[in-house]
Design a protein around this motif. Sequence first.
Motif, PDB file in Angstrom:
ATOM      1  N   MET A   1       0.846  -1.177   0.000  1.00  0.00           N
ATOM      2  CA  MET A   1       0.000   0.000   0.000  1.00  0.00           C
ATOM      3  C   MET A   1       0.893   1.243   0.000  1.00  0.00           C
ATOM      4  O   MET A   1       1.803   1.364   0.797  1.00  0.00           O
ATOM      5  N   SER A   2       0.626   2.164  -0.900  1.00  0.00           N
ATOM      6  CA  SER A   2       1.415   3.388  -0.933  1.00  0.00           C
ATOM      7  C   SER A   2       0.894   4.386   0.092  1.00  0.00           C
ATOM      8  O   SER A   2      -0.291   4.424   0.404  1.00  0.00           O
ATOM      9  N   ARG A   3       1.818   5.172   0.636  1.00  0.00           N
ATOM     10  CA  ARG A   3       1.461   6.196   1.615  1.00  0.00           C
ATOM     11  C   ARG A   3       1.451   7.536   0.914  1.00  0.00           C
ATOM     12  O   ARG A   3       2.301   7.829   0.086  1.00  0.00           O
ATOM     13  N   HIS A   4       0.496   8.364   1.268  1.00  0.00           N
ATOM     14  CA  HIS A   4       0.404   9.711   0.721  1.00  0.00           C
ATOM     15  C   HIS A   4       0.624  10.707   1.841  1.00  0.00           C
ATOM     16  O   HIS A   4       0.339  10.423   3.008  1.00  0.00           O
ATOM     17  N   LEU A   5       1.114  11.888   1.478  1.00  0.00           N
ATOM     18  CA  LEU A   5       1.342  12.955   2.436  1.00  0.00           C
ATOM     19  C   LEU A   5       0.669  14.217   1.930  1.00  0.00           C
ATOM     20  O   LEU A   5       0.858  14.622   0.781  1.00  0.00           O
ATOM     21  N   VAL A   6      -0.126  14.835   2.788  1.00  0.00           N
ATOM     22  CA  VAL A   6      -0.751  16.120   2.493  1.00  0.00           C
ATOM     23  C   VAL A   6      -0.024  17.167   3.323  1.00  0.00           C
ATOM     24  O   VAL A   6       0.132  16.999   4.530  1.00  0.00           O
ATOM     25  N   VAL A   7       0.448  18.240   2.669  1.00  0.00           N
ATOM     26  CA  VAL A   7       1.125  19.327   3.360  1.00  0.00           C
ATOM     27  C   VAL A   7       0.188  20.526   3.380  1.00  0.00           C
ATOM     28  O   VAL A   7      -0.315  20.943   2.336  1.00  0.00           O
ATOM     29  N   ILE A   8      -0.063  21.046   4.591  1.00  0.00           N
ATOM     30  CA  ILE A   8      -1.013  22.145   4.758  1.00  0.00           C
ATOM     31  C   ILE A   8      -0.303  23.328   5.412  1.00  0.00           C
ATOM     32  O   ILE A   8       0.155  23.219   6.552  1.00  0.00           O
ATOM     33  N   PRO A   9      -0.208  24.466   4.709  1.00  0.00           N
ATOM     34  CA  PRO A   9       0.326  25.663   5.354  1.00  0.00           C
ATOM     35  C   PRO A   9      -0.778  26.309   6.196  1.00  0.00           C
ATOM     36  O   PRO A   9      -1.952  26.273   5.822  1.00  0.00           O
ATOM     37  N   ALA A  10      -0.404  26.883   7.333  1.00  0.00           N
ATOM     38  CA  ALA A  10      -1.414  27.495   8.199  1.00  0.00           C
ATOM     39  C   ALA A  10      -0.872  28.769   8.837  1.00  0.00           C
ATOM     40  O   ALA A  10       0.263  28.801   9.299  1.00  0.00           O
ATOM     41  N   HIS A  11      -1.699  29.789   8.867  1.00  0.00           N
ATOM     42  CA  HIS A  11      -1.391  31.022   9.592  1.00  0.00           C
ATOM     43  C   HIS A  11      -2.720  31.606  10.064  1.00  0.00           C
ATOM     44  O   HIS A  11      -3.547  32.019   9.248  1.00  0.00           O
ATOM     45  N   ASN A  12      -2.934  31.588  11.370  1.00  0.00           N
ATOM     46  CA  ASN A  12      -4.185  32.082  11.962  1.00  0.00           C
ATOM     47  C   ASN A  12      -5.407  31.424  11.325  1.00  0.00           C
ATOM     48  O   ASN A  12      -6.315  32.091  10.841  1.00  0.00           O
ATOM     49  N   GLU A  13      -5.432  30.114  11.355  1.00  0.00           N
ATOM     50  CA  GLU A  13      -6.507  29.327  10.737  1.00  0.00           C
ATOM     51  C   GLU A  13      -7.407  28.662  11.774  1.00  0.00           C
ATOM     52  O   GLU A  13      -7.975  27.589  11.534  1.00  0.00           O
ATOM     53  N   GLU A  14      -7.558  29.285  12.920  1.00  0.00           N
ATOM     54  CA  GLU A  14      -8.339  28.727  14.017  1.00  0.00           C
ATOM     55  C   GLU A  14      -9.742  28.285  13.583  1.00  0.00           C
ATOM     56  O   GLU A  14     -10.253  27.265  14.031  1.00  0.00           O
ATOM     57  N   GLU A  15     -10.366  29.034  12.700  1.00  0.00           N
ATOM     58  CA  GLU A  15     -11.742  28.746  12.284  1.00  0.00           C
ATOM     59  C   GLU A  15     -11.863  27.506  11.400  1.00  0.00           C
ATOM     60  O   GLU A  15     -12.910  26.873  11.381  1.00  0.00           O
ATOM     61  N   THR A  16     -10.800  27.152  10.680  1.00  0.00           N
ATOM     62  CA  THR A  16     -10.927  26.086   9.685  1.00  0.00           C
ATOM     63  C   THR A  16      -9.976  24.911   9.856  1.00  0.00           C
ATOM     64  O   THR A  16     -10.205  23.854   9.263  1.00  0.00           O
ATOM     65  N   ILE A  17      -8.925  25.065  10.663  1.00  0.00           N
ATOM     66  CA  ILE A  17      -7.858  24.064  10.671  1.00  0.00           C
ATOM     67  C   ILE A  17      -8.332  22.679  11.127  1.00  0.00           C
ATOM     68  O   ILE A  17      -7.902  21.662  10.577  1.00  0.00           O
ATOM     69  N   HIS A  18      -9.216  22.604  12.092  1.00  0.00           N
ATOM     70  CA  HIS A  18      -9.693  21.298  12.582  1.00  0.00           C
ATOM     71  C   HIS A  18     -10.367  20.517  11.461  1.00  0.00           C
ATOM     72  O   HIS A  18     -10.037  19.350  11.219  1.00  0.00           O
TER      73      HIS A  18
END
Length: 67
Positions: free
Chosen positions: A1-18
Amino acid sequence: MSRHLVVIPAHNEEETIHEVVTKALAYADVSVTDDGSRDGTADILRRLKAQCSEGKYSHKLNIITHR
């Protein structure tokens, strides 16, 4: 099974990060780069990381913090 990685940049993302991170964790390992947020983004990410450690999610969460 191949593994995937998602990279997410964040700056003051309290409303949406979860929601963004939990949706991504359903499909892949996630790495979030928090670029010095001054809101609750880092706290939310720490709670999600703890949940990953407890086995709630089958994928890994990495947090990179820049201050």
